[in-house]
Design a protein around this motif. Structure first.
Motif, PDB file in Angstrom:
ATOM      1  N   TYR A   9     129.195  72.713  27.277  1.00  0.00           N
ATOM      2  CA  TYR A   9     129.085  73.526  26.073  1.00  0.00           C
ATOM      3  C   TYR A   9     130.455  74.052  25.666  1.00  0.00           C
ATOM      4  O   TYR A   9     131.391  74.102  26.457  1.00  0.00           O
ATOM      5  CB  TYR A   9     128.117  74.693  26.296  1.00  0.00           C
ATOM      6  N   HIS A  10     130.548  74.447  24.392  1.00  0.00           N
ATOM      7  CA  HIS A  10     131.785  75.014  23.869  1.00  0.00           C
ATOM      8  C   HIS A  10     131.800  76.518  24.116  1.00  0.00           C
ATOM      9  O   HIS A  10     130.809  77.205  23.892  1.00  0.00           O
ATOM     10  CB  HIS A  10     131.870  74.758  22.359  1.00  0.00           C
ATOM     11  N   ASP A  11     132.926  77.028  24.541  1.00  0.00           N
ATOM     12  CA  ASP A  11     133.122  78.466  24.683  1.00  0.00           C
ATOM     13  C   ASP A  11     134.496  78.804  24.141  1.00  0.00           C
ATOM     14  O   ASP A  11     135.516  78.509  24.770  1.00  0.00           O
ATOM     15  CB  ASP A  11     132.994  78.884  26.153  1.00  0.00           C
ATOM     16  N   HIS A  12     134.552  79.363  22.929  1.00  0.00           N
ATOM     17  CA  HIS A  12     135.820  79.688  22.287  1.00  0.00           C
ATOM     18  C   HIS A  12     136.733  78.466  22.176  1.00  0.00           C
ATOM     19  O   HIS A  12     137.937  78.548  22.408  1.00  0.00           O
ATOM     20  CB  HIS A  12     136.543  80.817  23.027  1.00  0.00           C
ATOM     21  N   GLY A  13     136.144  77.321  21.848  1.00  0.00           N
ATOM     22  CA  GLY A  13     136.947  76.135  21.589  1.00  0.00           C
ATOM     23  C   GLY A  13     137.198  75.247  22.788  1.00  0.00           C
ATOM     24  O   GLY A  13     137.786  74.181  22.641  1.00  0.00           O
ATOM     25  N   SER A  14     136.784  75.660  23.975  1.00  0.00           N
ATOM     26  CA  SER A  14     136.989  74.846  25.177  1.00  0.00           C
ATOM     27  C   SER A  14     135.660  74.269  25.638  1.00  0.00           C
ATOM     28  O   SER A  14     134.614  74.895  25.483  1.00  0.00           O
ATOM     29  CB  SER A  14     137.599  75.685  26.313  1.00  0.00           C
ATOM     30  N   ILE A  15     135.703  73.065  26.205  1.00  0.00           N
ATOM     31  CA  ILE A  15     134.502  72.456  26.755  1.00  0.00           C
ATOM     32  C   ILE A  15     134.330  72.936  28.190  1.00  0.00           C
ATOM     33  O   ILE A  15     135.209  72.738  29.025  1.00  0.00           O
ATOM     34  CB  ILE A  15     134.590  70.918  26.717  1.00  0.00           C
ATOM     35  N   GLN A  16     133.227  73.593  28.469  1.00  0.00           N
ATOM     36  CA  GLN A  16     132.937  74.095  29.797  1.00  0.00           C
ATOM     37  C   GLN A  16     131.905  73.184  30.461  1.00  0.00           C
ATOM     38  O   GLN A  16     130.925  72.786  29.832  1.00  0.00           O
ATOM     39  CB  GLN A  16     132.399  75.529  29.725  1.00  0.00           C
ATOM     40  N   HIS A  17     132.133  72.880  31.741  1.00  0.00           N
ATOM     41  CA  HIS A  17     131.246  71.995  32.490  1.00  0.00           C
ATOM     42  C   HIS A  17     130.542  72.801  33.582  1.00  0.00           C
ATOM     43  O   HIS A  17     131.116  73.037  34.646  1.00  0.00           O
ATOM     44  CB  HIS A  17     132.037  70.851  33.130  1.00  0.00           C
TER      45      HIS A  17
END
Length: 342
Positions: free
Chosen positions: A106-114
């Protein structure tokens, strides 16, 4: 003269079929048309039924959650990322998800989190672990996409083989690392031994001041667990990254821990990593074990006013942060901030 049109009108009405007859004719036509369409569909299905269904691989990216939690705003000047990672997918609702409740990136403030570092959980209710592990391995690339395996860490197809860049220095163009603190080298030392999750080291700064004066001495208390502090290869003598990691007979990491303090020039951006910190020591006292204990480290003072960052982190015998069984375990480190005044 007046009777002739009337008789003609009645005669025309008498020649028309009754309204009920017209409705029956219309309904009969619709029924016949529907039957023809149904037969055509069944015939098409029978003709195409022998073709195997395409088990398309999952999309290269997965739907994302909103880039910011409800009520939060993006960083000033930052461009707003796309609402989803997969164009055409429905717009997500709600805030940033709890990573423990989802396996999707998912996106969190523009970063892809795994979540889970890309580790796919078992299918809910499934009793066949092998089936879960094989899920997504046998699939057909979608038209217009590459048939090559996805890159390492891609959550689109967790079961696909990983593509690594290498695991030795054989193909590296860098000079071999020689155990001294030189960069632009390739380290060929093997990682070595890694313990079990319950025996992996942990560390915590238990006490430190929040405010000190310039050049004022102060102490930091550090607690470690599962770290036997009996192994230290001096980096200045060529022991840096030179030795693999080793465990005691009880499965505990042999090594030491470091403590350092540096002055920060900004609290809005990551600091320059190159400058030598204002304070640095490596602690090897021959103690430590499975039970948590505490060590006191004395800092002789910091040279300038401002905000300082002090950190402690474990190291194996050759100064690497100890390995852990799982990717989601927090490394053995801790950090605090303090203010230095005149």
């Amino acid at each position: 003269m007046n009777d002739t049109p009337a008789r003609s009108s009645r005669q025309r009405r008498s020649n028309r079929p009754p309204r009920r007859t017209r409705l029956i004719a219309v309904l009969s036509t619709l029924v016949v048309f529907g039957g023809i369409v149904a037969v055509t569909q069944v015939s098409s299905a029978g003709t195409l039924g022998w073709r195997p269904r395409n088990n398309f691989c999952p999309p290269a990216t997965t739907p994302a959650r909103p880039t910011t939690p409800p009520g939060a705003s993006a960083s000033p000047g930052a461009s707003a990322p796309a609402a989803t990672l997969n164009p055409g997918s429905p717009a997500p609702t709600g805030g940033v998800p709890n990573p423990s409740n989802t396996a999707a990136a998912y996106h969190d403030h523009g970063s892809i989190q795994h979540p889970g570092d890309g580790q796919e959980p078992l299918i809910a209710g499934s009793q066949n672990r092998q089936q879960d592990r094989n899920r997504g391995r046998n699939c057909t690339p979608r038209p217009g996409t590459s048939s090559s395996a996805p890159p390492v860490g891609n959550p689109a197809n967790p079961g696909a083989p990983l593509e690594i860049l290498g695991n030795s220095c054989e193909q590296s163009r860098k000079q071999p690392h020689d155990g001294f603190q030189n960069g632009d080298r390739c380290v060929s030392t093997e990682f070595g031994e890694v313990g079990t999750a319950e025996d992996n080291p942990s560390l915590l700064i238990t006490q430190a001041p929040r405010r000190v004066r310039i050049n004022q001495s102060f102490t930091i208390r550090v607690s470690t667990r599962n770290l036997v502090r009996d192994r230290f290869l001096a980096a200045g003598q060529g022991g840096y990254y030179k030795e693999s990691s080793f465990l005691t007979e009880d499965g505990l990491v042999r090594g030491h821990f470091h403590t350092a303090c540096r002055m920060l020039t900004s609290d809005r951006s990551a600091p320059d990593p190159a400058p030598v910190p204002a304070f640095f020591v490596a602690t090897e006292d021959g103690k430590g074990g499975a039970q948590a204990d505490e060590v006191t480290v004395t800092v002789p003072g910091l040279p300038a006013a401002g905000e300082a960052q002090c950190a402690s982190w474990a190291g194996d015998g050759s100064h690497r942060v100890p390995m852990m069984q799982r990717a989601n375990q927090i490394p053995a480190f801790d950090v605090i901030r303090l203010t230095v005044t005149r």
